[in-house]
Write a protein that holds these residues in place. Structure first.
Motif, PDB file in Angstrom:
ATOM      1  N   UNK A  12      15.290 -15.313 -26.886  1.00 21.15           N
ATOM      2  CA  UNK A  12      14.128 -16.157 -27.149  1.00 21.15           C
ATOM      3  C   UNK A  12      13.608 -15.795 -28.529  1.00 21.15           C
ATOM      4  N   UNK A  13      13.462 -16.794 -29.370  1.00 24.91           N
ATOM      5  CA  UNK A  13      12.975 -16.524 -30.722  1.00 24.91           C
ATOM      6  C   UNK A  13      12.480 -17.775 -31.402  1.00 24.91           C
ATOM      7  N   UNK A  14      12.089 -17.598 -32.635  1.00 34.04           N
ATOM      8  CA  UNK A  14      11.603 -18.722 -33.433  1.00 34.04           C
ATOM      9  C   UNK A  14      12.778 -19.479 -34.030  1.00 34.04           C
ATOM     10  N   UNK A  15      12.679 -20.785 -34.012  1.00 35.50           N
ATOM     11  CA  UNK A  15      13.681 -21.654 -34.624  1.00 35.50           C
ATOM     12  C   UNK A  15      13.485 -21.594 -36.139  1.00 35.50           C
ATOM     13  N   UNK A  16      14.477 -21.089 -36.873  1.00 33.39           N
ATOM     14  CA  UNK A  16      14.280 -20.946 -38.322  1.00 33.39           C
ATOM     15  C   UNK A  16      14.017 -22.266 -39.032  1.00 33.39           C
ATOM     16  N   UNK A  17      14.471 -23.370 -38.456  1.00 34.72           N
ATOM     17  CA  UNK A  17      14.255 -24.677 -39.083  1.00 34.72           C
ATOM     18  C   UNK A  17      12.863 -25.223 -38.831  1.00 34.72           C
ATOM     19  N   UNK A  18      12.082 -24.504 -38.047  1.00 34.51           N
ATOM     20  CA  UNK A  18      10.721 -24.970 -37.753  1.00 34.51           C
ATOM     21  C   UNK A  18       9.655 -24.008 -38.239  1.00 34.51           C
ATOM     22  N   UNK A  19      10.047 -23.006 -39.027  1.00 34.53           N
ATOM     23  CA  UNK A  19       9.070 -22.047 -39.533  1.00 34.53           C
ATOM     24  C   UNK A  19       8.184 -22.672 -40.603  1.00 34.53           C
ATOM     25  N   UNK A  20       8.757 -23.508 -41.437  1.00 33.45           N
ATOM     26  CA  UNK A  20       7.969 -24.247 -42.416  1.00 33.45           C
ATOM     27  C   UNK A  20       7.687 -23.485 -43.690  1.00 33.45           C
ATOM     28  N   UNK A  74      19.345  -9.917 -18.951  1.00 31.38           N
ATOM     29  CA  UNK A  74      18.513  -9.406 -20.043  1.00 31.38           C
ATOM     30  C   UNK A  74      17.956 -10.571 -20.841  1.00 31.38           C
ATOM     31  N   UNK A  75      16.730 -10.424 -21.308  1.00 28.28           N
ATOM     32  CA  UNK A  75      16.122 -11.381 -22.228  1.00 28.28           C
ATOM     33  C   UNK A  75      15.779 -10.607 -23.498  1.00 28.28           C
ATOM     34  N   UNK A  76      16.360 -11.051 -24.611  1.00 34.18           N
ATOM     35  CA  UNK A  76      16.073 -10.441 -25.908  1.00 34.18           C
ATOM     36  C   UNK A  76      14.981 -11.272 -26.566  1.00 34.18           C
ATOM     37  N   UNK A  77      13.911 -10.618 -26.983  1.00 34.49           N
ATOM     38  CA  UNK A  77      12.798 -11.294 -27.651  1.00 34.49           C
ATOM     39  C   UNK A  77      12.898 -11.001 -29.135  1.00 34.49           C
ATOM     40  N   UNK A  78      13.046 -12.048 -29.921  1.00 32.07           N
ATOM     41  CA  UNK A  78      13.265 -11.929 -31.357  1.00 32.07           C
ATOM     42  C   UNK A  78      12.080 -11.407 -32.138  1.00 32.07           C
ATOM     43  N   UNK A  79      12.404 -10.822 -33.270  1.00 31.01           N
ATOM     44  CA  UNK A  79      11.408 -10.203 -34.130  1.00 31.01           C
ATOM     45  C   UNK A  79      10.372 -11.155 -34.693  1.00 31.01           C
ATOM     46  N   UNK A  80      10.752 -12.409 -34.898  1.00 29.73           N
ATOM     47  CA  UNK A  80       9.788 -13.377 -35.425  1.00 29.73           C
ATOM     48  C   UNK A  80       8.593 -13.556 -34.519  1.00 29.73           C
TER      49      UNK A  80
END
Length: 125
Positions: A12-20, A74-80
Motif C-alpha cells: 500500500x503506497x502513494x501513486x507516484x503519478x498522483x503526487x502532483x 503481509x502488508x507493506x506500507x510505503x514510505x510516502x
C-alpha cells in the motif's frame, strides 16, 4: 509464477503519478516496478494498492477493498505514507484498515521501493 502455497503480500503506497506539483513520477514508478519484480524472483505473490494523496478517490474504500480481496500474509506500507507529516491522517487510516480487514497479516515498512521485498521478507515465513 505464484503457487497456491506462496506467501501473498499487499503493498500500500502513494501513486507516484498522483503526487502532483513539480515532482517527476517516472523515476519513482520505475523504482516501484523494479522493487515489485524482486517478489517474483523469490516466488512471492505481490499486489499493489496505490492511492492518491490528491483526494480524487475515497482512499479508505480503495484500501479496504484491496485488503478484503485476499488473505494477506503481509502488508507493506510505503514510505510516502509514513514519512510525510502531510500524510499522517492517511497513514493512521491505512494502519487501522489493515488492523480491521487483515488482522492476521503482518505489517512491514520499507525504506524505499528497492526494499519492499526485504521489508516483507522480515515478516513472512
Amino acid at each position: 509464477m505464484e503457487t497456491p502455497a506462496s506467501p501473498r503480500v499487499l503493498v500500500v503506497g502513494l501513486d507516484p503519478y498522483r503526487i502532483g506539483g513539480s515532482f517527476d513520477p517516472a523515476p519513482l514508478a520505475a523504482a516501484i516496478d523494479k522493487g515489485l519484480a524482486t517478489f517474483a524472483e523469490h516466488g512471492v505473490g505481490v499486489e499493489t494498492c496505490l492511492i492518491g494523496p490528491d483526494g480524487d478517490d475515497e482512499e479508505a474504500a480503495v484500501v479496504a477493498k484491496a485488503l478484503r480481496s485476499h488473505a494477506w500474509d503481509c502488508v507493506v506500507v510505503g514510505g510516502g505514507l509514513r514519512q510525510s507529516d502531510d500524510q499522517l491522517a492517511l497513514f493512521e487510516q491505512v494502519i487501522n484498515l489493515i488492523h480491521r480487514h487483515a488482522p492476521a497479516a503482518a505489517i512491514a515498512f520499507n525504506r524505499s521501493p528497492s526494499t519492499m521485498y526485504e521489508a516483507a521478507a522480515r515478516r513472512i515465513e
